[in-house]
Motif scaffolding. Structure first.
Motif, mmCIF file in Angstrom:
data_model
loop_
_atom_site.group_PDB
_atom_site.id
_atom_site.type_symbol
_atom_site.label_atom_id
_atom_site.label_comp_id
_atom_site.label_asym_id
_atom_site.label_seq_id
_atom_site.Cartn_x
_atom_site.Cartn_y
_atom_site.Cartn_z
ATOM 1 N N GLN A 195 17.804 13.050 -91.033
ATOM 2 C CA GLN A 195 18.584 13.839 -90.083
ATOM 3 C C GLN A 195 18.017 15.249 -89.954
ATOM 4 O OE1 GLN A 195 22.878 13.901 -90.211
ATOM 5 N NE2 GLN A 195 23.008 11.768 -90.889
ATOM 6 N N GLN A 285 23.424 19.759 -89.253
ATOM 7 C CA GLN A 285 24.604 19.252 -89.951
ATOM 8 C C GLN A 285 24.275 18.809 -91.371
ATOM 9 O OE1 GLN A 285 26.380 15.586 -88.391
ATOM 10 N NE2 GLN A 285 28.414 16.471 -88.710
ATOM 11 N N ALA A 286 23.102 18.229 -91.583
ATOM 12 C CA ALA A 286 22.731 17.727 -92.900
ATOM 13 C C ALA A 286 22.466 18.839 -93.904
ATOM 14 C CB ALA A 286 21.506 16.819 -92.795
ATOM 15 N N GLN A 288 24.913 21.201 -94.233
ATOM 16 C CA GLN A 288 26.273 21.705 -94.448
ATOM 17 C C GLN A 288 26.881 21.008 -95.659
ATOM 18 O OE1 GLN A 288 28.415 21.227 -90.751
ATOM 19 N NE2 GLN A 288 26.797 22.244 -89.571
ATOM 20 N N SER A 290 29.909 20.752 -96.825
ATOM 21 C CA SER A 290 31.118 19.962 -96.596
ATOM 22 C C SER A 290 30.768 18.591 -96.032
ATOM 23 C CB SER A 290 32.068 20.698 -95.653
ATOM 24 O OG SER A 290 31.445 20.940 -94.394
ATOM 25 N N TYR A 291 29.778 18.535 -95.136
ATOM 26 C CA TYR A 291 29.337 17.263 -94.562
ATOM 27 C C TYR A 291 28.686 16.396 -95.630
ATOM 28 C CZ TYR A 291 26.565 14.013 -91.703
ATOM 29 O OH TYR A 291 25.987 12.890 -91.156
ATOM 30 N N GLN A 294 31.384 14.970 -97.911
ATOM 31 C CA GLN A 294 32.136 13.901 -97.259
ATOM 32 C C GLN A 294 31.318 12.617 -97.193
ATOM 33 O OE1 GLN A 294 31.446 12.948 -93.699
ATOM 34 N NE2 GLN A 294 32.993 11.341 -93.784
ATOM 35 N N GLN A 295 30.052 12.731 -96.831
ATOM 36 C CA GLN A 295 29.191 11.563 -96.717
ATOM 37 C C GLN A 295 28.912 10.932 -98.079
ATOM 38 O OE1 GLN A 295 27.649 10.037 -93.747
ATOM 39 N NE2 GLN A 295 29.504 11.089 -93.066
#
Length: 308
Positions: A195, A285-286, A288, A290-291, A294-295
């Motif tokens: 990503q 995004q990758a 972050q 928090s992301y 979550q992932q």
């Protein structure tokens, strides 16, 4: 019929030889990074070197922190150099340029320069810890001069990643007693890396008009030893060619010098994008936390089957 066959042959030649691969070099920070979690240091080095050899990656660069050059750490870095991989400067004690004095930072750089000089594959590339190149005009410009005076080039990255955060997630899960499925872990890790790679390449095409020779930020740690082969396979499947860092740093963007003072640097592509007024997408995004959290929870710890 002959004309048709000739046309098909020309088309095949063009598709095989004339369409360039996207190119990327692998660069690993913080070596020899502390070991003793999932893997010990010698096992990490053995697995990493074996995977690189198996996947025909002949040269990566280890940006090295010289305060770890003792005992097992010294032997590990020597093994990387003996295998033909490049050793480069990442300071003596990994200081944050935003929080230490210019004099302290220069001393850390010079101490590492002296300590790493004995490695046969030492190359004069310098990577700023945390990618922070100075939060004041004096720091930025004086350090640029110091590097030039010592014959160094900036070991910039074009693809920033938070693989270090993924490593922390992995190690913390192991310490907490979770049984981590390595197949799921590999899929998660490779996907997050891809990503970032694809996001920065798209940004590069937007601001440069083409895909440059990329330099991928990784760290010398357990997940790289475990999953670097899977990442290389994924890159090749997506049309990427793994190149030597020396080749990557011959790129035209190597001469780019930002006029901005950037306390927090997104990497070379992000620097160039800012000069064109682009401010979004510099940290995909990758990157972050928090992301990633979550992932990791969804895809690694809470996955019910290997297919999830």
């Amino acid at each position: 019929m002959k004309l048709l066959l000739c046309a098909l042959f020309i088309l095949m030649c063009f598709s095989v030889h004339c369409i360039p691969h996207k190119q990327i070099a692998l660069t690993l920070d913080d070596s020899p990074r502390a070991a003793g979690g999932y893997l010990d240091g010698p096992t990490r080095a053995k697995m990493l070197l074996s995977a690189l050899k198996e996947h025909h990656v002949h040269q990566v660069v280890f940006f090295s922190v010289s305060e770890h050059l003792h005992g097992e750490g010294l032997a590990r870095l020597k093994a990387y150099g003996d295998a033909g991989h490049l050793i480069a400067n990442h300071t003596h004690d990994h200081p944050d340029f935003n929080t230490v004095t210019l004099a302290q930072y220069i001393e850390s750089f010079e101490q590492a320069d002296r300590a790493l000089a004995s490695f046969s594959t030492m190359t004069k590339l310098f990577r700023f810890p945390y990618l922070r190149e100075g939060n004041s005009l004096e720091k930025r410009d004086v350090m640029r001069k110091v590097l030039a005076d010592h014959g160094y080039r900036n070991g910039y990255v074009t693809v920033n990643t938070y693989d270090w955060y993924i490593e922390n997630q992995f190690q913390n899960a192991i310490k907490a007693g979770h049984i981590v499925d390595l197949t799921r872990m590999s899929r998660f890790y490779v996907d997050m890396m891809m990503q970032s790679i694809e996001a920065y390449d798209a940004l590069a095409v937007n601001v440069l008009g083409h895909s440059p020779k990329h330099t991928l930020l990784l760290h010398e740690m357990d997940i790289i030893a475990l999953f670097i082969g899977d990442l290389i396979t994924a890159l090749k499947q997506k049309g990427w060619q793994i190149i030597s860092p020396l080749d990557a740093y011959q790129n035209e963007i190597a001469t780019f010098v930002s006029d901005e003072i950037l306390p927090f640097n997104p990497g070379r592509i992000g620097e160039i994008a800012r000069t064109q007024g682009v401010t979004k997408g510099l940290w995909p995004q990758a990157l972050q936390e928090s992301y990633l959290e979550q992932q990791f929870q969804l895809r690694v710890l809470h996955a019910q089957s290997p297919s999830n």
